[in-house]
Each structure stands twice: as C-alpha cells, then as structure tokens.
Write a protein that holds these residues in place. Structure first.
Motif, PDB file in Angstrom:
ATOM      1  N   VAL A  16      -4.325  -0.606  -0.523  1.00 37.24           N
ATOM      2  CA  VAL A  16      -3.413   0.393   0.051  1.00 37.24           C
ATOM      3  C   VAL A  16      -4.154   1.724   0.070  1.00 37.24           C
ATOM      4  O   VAL A  16      -4.724   2.147  -0.946  1.00 37.24           O
ATOM      5  CB  VAL A  16      -2.106   0.510  -0.752  1.00 37.24           C
ATOM      6  CG1 VAL A  16      -1.243   1.633  -0.202  1.00 37.24           C
ATOM      7  CG2 VAL A  16      -1.335  -0.804  -0.717  1.00 37.24           C
ATOM      8  N   LEU A  61      -4.293   5.779   0.354  1.00 34.95           N
ATOM      9  CA  LEU A  61      -3.538   7.006   0.105  1.00 34.95           C
ATOM     10  C   LEU A  61      -4.463   8.192   0.338  1.00 34.95           C
ATOM     11  O   LEU A  61      -5.625   8.170  -0.107  1.00 34.95           O
ATOM     12  CB  LEU A  61      -2.993   7.034  -1.324  1.00 34.95           C
ATOM     13  CG  LEU A  61      -1.932   5.986  -1.681  1.00 34.95           C
ATOM     14  CD1 LEU A  61      -1.693   5.967  -3.181  1.00 34.95           C
ATOM     15  CD2 LEU A  61      -0.634   6.269  -0.959  1.00 34.95           C
ATOM     16  N   GLU A  67      -0.058  10.716   0.662  1.00 38.98           N
ATOM     17  CA  GLU A  67       0.524  10.083   1.841  1.00 38.98           C
ATOM     18  C   GLU A  67      -0.147   8.732   2.097  1.00 38.98           C
ATOM     19  O   GLU A  67      -1.346   8.567   1.851  1.00 38.98           O
ATOM     20  CB  GLU A  67       0.361  10.975   3.081  1.00 38.98           C
ATOM     21  CG  GLU A  67       1.002  12.352   2.964  1.00 38.98           C
ATOM     22  CD  GLU A  67       2.522  12.292   2.967  1.00 38.98           C
ATOM     23  OE1 GLU A  67       3.075  11.234   3.381  1.00 38.98           O
ATOM     24  OE2 GLU A  67       3.152  13.293   2.582  1.00 38.98           O
ATOM     25  N   LEU A  68       0.649   7.794   2.582  1.00 38.62           N
ATOM     26  CA  LEU A  68       0.100   6.490   2.937  1.00 38.62           C
ATOM     27  C   LEU A  68      -0.778   6.609   4.176  1.00 38.62           C
ATOM     28  O   LEU A  68      -0.411   7.267   5.157  1.00 38.62           O
ATOM     29  CB  LEU A  68       1.231   5.485   3.198  1.00 38.62           C
ATOM     30  CG  LEU A  68       1.975   4.946   1.977  1.00 38.62           C
ATOM     31  CD1 LEU A  68       3.107   4.030   2.417  1.00 38.62           C
ATOM     32  CD2 LEU A  68       1.023   4.196   1.046  1.00 38.62           C
ATOM     33  N   ASN A 100       8.638   1.467   0.927  1.00 39.51           N
ATOM     34  CA  ASN A 100       7.912   2.468   0.144  1.00 39.51           C
ATOM     35  C   ASN A 100       6.859   1.848  -0.754  1.00 39.51           C
ATOM     36  O   ASN A 100       6.440   2.449  -1.754  1.00 39.51           O
ATOM     37  CB  ASN A 100       8.893   3.292  -0.698  1.00 39.51           C
ATOM     38  CG  ASN A 100       9.685   2.423  -1.665  1.00 39.51           C
ATOM     39  OD1 ASN A 100       9.731   1.191  -1.531  1.00 39.51           O
ATOM     40  ND2 ASN A 100      10.334   3.066  -2.621  1.00 39.51           N
ATOM     41  N   GLY A 157       3.598   1.049  -2.481  1.00 40.23           N
ATOM     42  CA  GLY A 157       2.358   1.789  -2.637  1.00 40.23           C
ATOM     43  C   GLY A 157       2.516   3.295  -2.699  1.00 40.23           C
ATOM     44  O   GLY A 157       1.543   4.001  -2.984  1.00 40.23           O
ATOM     45  N   MET A 158       3.689   3.816  -2.441  1.00 40.27           N
ATOM     46  CA  MET A 158       3.902   5.264  -2.498  1.00 40.27           C
ATOM     47  C   MET A 158       4.116   5.708  -3.939  1.00 40.27           C
ATOM     48  O   MET A 158       4.531   4.909  -4.792  1.00 40.27           O
ATOM     49  CB  MET A 158       5.108   5.651  -1.638  1.00 40.27           C
ATOM     50  CG  MET A 158       4.930   5.385  -0.153  1.00 40.27           C
ATOM     51  SD  MET A 158       6.416   5.814   0.810  1.00 40.27           S
ATOM     52  CE  MET A 158       6.550   7.566   0.435  1.00 40.27           C
TER      53      MET A 158
END
Length: 368
Positions: free
Chosen positions: A99, A101, A121-122, A142, A144-145
């Motif tokens: 993921v 970020l 932020e993704l 949401n 991975g946030m």
C-alpha cells in the motif's frame, strides 16, 4: 476423575477498541498462549519502507522513518485482503502485497505547523501486473489509511513540527506482517491478564512491611471469587480455572476481531502440533521396499578379504598367507620356517655368525 467442562467466554465490557472478558475452564498454558497470540501473531499493515525526497525539518531521516512506521493503519480483514511480500509473485511490490502512502507538507507562514498522520494520503500503485486476485475486493474503503483519519473524535499521531521555510516530502510503502517480526505490526496496545486475585494458589509472594492487606489492595476482579479464609487449608493440587483479560487495541483492528482472530490462530497452531505428533502412515512405496538381508551385521564369509581362514594378514591363516603367525609353516616372515628370509638356518641372509661357516658374519675367514 473430575468431568472436564467446556471452555466459557463471558464478555463484561465491549467497545470499539477495547474488550473485557472472563475465560474459564481452560489450563493456564492455554490462557497465556491466547494472550501471546493476540499480541504477536495477528497480521496487520504497517509502513515498512520510507523514501524521503525532502526533509528540512529539525529531525533526522531515521527518526522520521521510525515514527512513520509506528503509525497504526486500518488493517481490517488483513489476513485475507493482503498478501505477504514473501508469498507474492511480484519483484518490487504490487497492489496485492503493498500500500502506497504519500506525505508532502511545507510551511509558508511564521507559525509552528504540526505534521500528523492526517497528512498521509493513499497513493496509486503502478505495478504493471496483469495478475488477477480477490484480495482487493475484501478490503474496506479505508484500508491502509491511518487510524482516525478524518475522524474528529480521534486525535492524530504527531510526526514532527516545522516552521516557516521547512518542508517534508516522503513516500511510504506499507506491508503486511506480524509483531514477531516487529512491534509496529502488533494490533494491541495493552493486554491485561490476571488470575487468582486473592492469591489462593500462592503463586505470588508479596513483600510488605506491616499489613499485607492494606499495602496490597485487591483488584476489581476479586469480586468474582470468594476470599480466602484465615483457617482455610492450602490445597497443593489446586489449579487456576478463571482468567480475567482486558484487551485494548491501537485501532488497526477492532477488539472483537482481535479476539476472534486470536482464537482461530491458536486453534490452527494446536491443530498443526497435533498433526505433527502423529506417526506417519506407511505409503505404497514404503511397502515395496524389500527387507534387509538376514546376514547384515553378522560375521563375514570365510572367503572375503579380512576373513579368518584364507586372509593375507590373518593370525590363523593357512600356509600361503602373508604375515602368518610364528607357527605357520610357509609364511613370509615366519621365524619357524626352515628357509625363510630372516630364518637362522644356515646360508640365509640374516643368519647369525655361528650358524653356518662362510657366512657374512664369519670372522674365521678374515684371520690368517
């Protein structure tokens, strides 16, 4: 023999990030294993790699990378929604095992600006893979946030503070892991574990000065059991049977998911242990292997080299053996042979001076 009762789980309090329950009718080792599994064996998502593009803050790159790694990320259904990097077919990370970020914050005013987890932020993963998988469909929106992002009721995690003219720009790659590899993958912030609050089993030795009861107050769990009487005899065979557990998570997983996933993981570990202790059943290939010969490990045959009858260096060999015993009639170095090379018989190479006239050691032929 006392009848074994089924395990009982009684929930006393349940919140989004906390659960308090009582576990009964299990052994102490099982209860402690359950605690350890919840803390260290449940997979979550955490930042594992940080690429720092710009850092003009007062903190070094390593300090910021460590703080980013400890930020809890939403990891609901992580065991099915994401792959381990070691199990993925990609080479440098893909959307199934990673993921992305990003964070880019700069201060243009004469104020102190806080950089928190809400600034993460993704990002899009451009892996170029054509492989299909159902992991992405099992992720929540949401996934991975950072935990608590855009939630006014949850305070964000402070990363650093900057002033005017300072900037921080990083790219983070989050991966799946467990707390046995690093503590950042632990879904629990605290796990309280207690049994025998009255110390009936005497597993704890208290140090006190005057009064043990006033210096060591009882916990709230003591209300669940009867206190120990002053005239009560000590039972050496007693074992704990009730355990009080309080699990608090960091928000990456819900409290209910931590308990349920922990029970499943513990059950799988015990099943693998039982399977490994079972003796393997014979296969068709094992039955086709012939048994070993019956004479393996016994005395060697009499005609083999090194045997007892016709060997070159055997002590009891025949007349034609090399190095036979002194009593053999025809051995090469046998002192009993009449014409052997070291024999004292007359006319031989190693004969004594008095054995035969005219020998090498005969002194009579040297004098006139």
């Amino acid at each position: 023999m006392a009848q074994e009762l089924d395990p009982i789980v009684r929930i006393r309090e349940l919140e989004r990030d906390r659960v308090n329950f009582v576990l009964e009718n299990v052994d102490l080792s099982v209860a402690n294993s359950f605690r350890r599994v919840m803390m260290a064996d449940l997979p979550t998502v955490a930042i594992d790699m940080v690429e720092i593009e710009a850092n003009t803050t007062v903190l070094p790159d390593e300090f910021i990378a460590h703080r980013l790694g400890m930020v809890p990320l939403v990891s609901a259904n992580c065991d099915e929604a994401m792959r381990y990097t070691r199990d993925c077919s990609c080479l440098e990370g893909c959307r199934f095992c990673s993921v992305i970020l990003t964070l880019h914050v700069s201060c243009q005013e004469s104020i102190t600006l806080d950089i928190t987890s809400n600034h993460l932020e993704l990002g899009a993963m451009d892996d170029g893979m054509d492989e299909e998988g159902d992991e992405l469909s099992k992720r929540p929106n949401n996934f991975g946030m950072p935990v608590g992002k855009n939630d006014p009721g949850v305070a964000p995690v402070l990363i650093c503070k900057i002033r005017k003219g300072q900037e921080l720009k990083v790219k983070c790659i989050a991966k799946k892991g467990i707390a046995k590899e690093h503590a950042k993958w632990s879904p629990c912030s605290a796990v309280a574990f207690e049994y025998d609050p009255h110390n009936r089993l005497r597993h704890t030795t208290y140090w006190y000065e005057t009064d043990i009861k006033s210096e060591w107050p009882l916990s709230e769990n003591a209300k669940e059991e009867q206190p120990v009487r002053d005239d009560e005899l000590f039972d050496y065979n007693a074992k704990p049977n009730k355990y009080y557990m309080d699990v608090e998570t960091d928000g990456s997983l819900g409290a209910q998911e931590v308990v349920m996933k922990g029970l499943q993981e513990l059950q799988a570990k015990l099943a693998n242990l039982i399977l490994g202790l079972k003796a393997p059943e014979p296969t068709a290939e094992d039955e086709m292997i012939p048994p070993p010969p019956s004479n393996m490990g016994g005395p060697p045959p009499t005609s083999a080299w090194g045997g007892a009858t016709t060997q070159w260096s055997g002590a009891g060999s025949g007349a034609a053996s090399w190095g036979t015993s002194p009593g053999a009639p025809a051995g090469w170095g046998s002192p009993a042979r009449a014409a052997g090379w070291g024999s004292p018989a007359a006319g031989q190479w190693g004969a004594s001076p008095s054995a035969a006239a005219g020998g090498w050691g005969d002194t009579s032929g040297w004098k006139v």
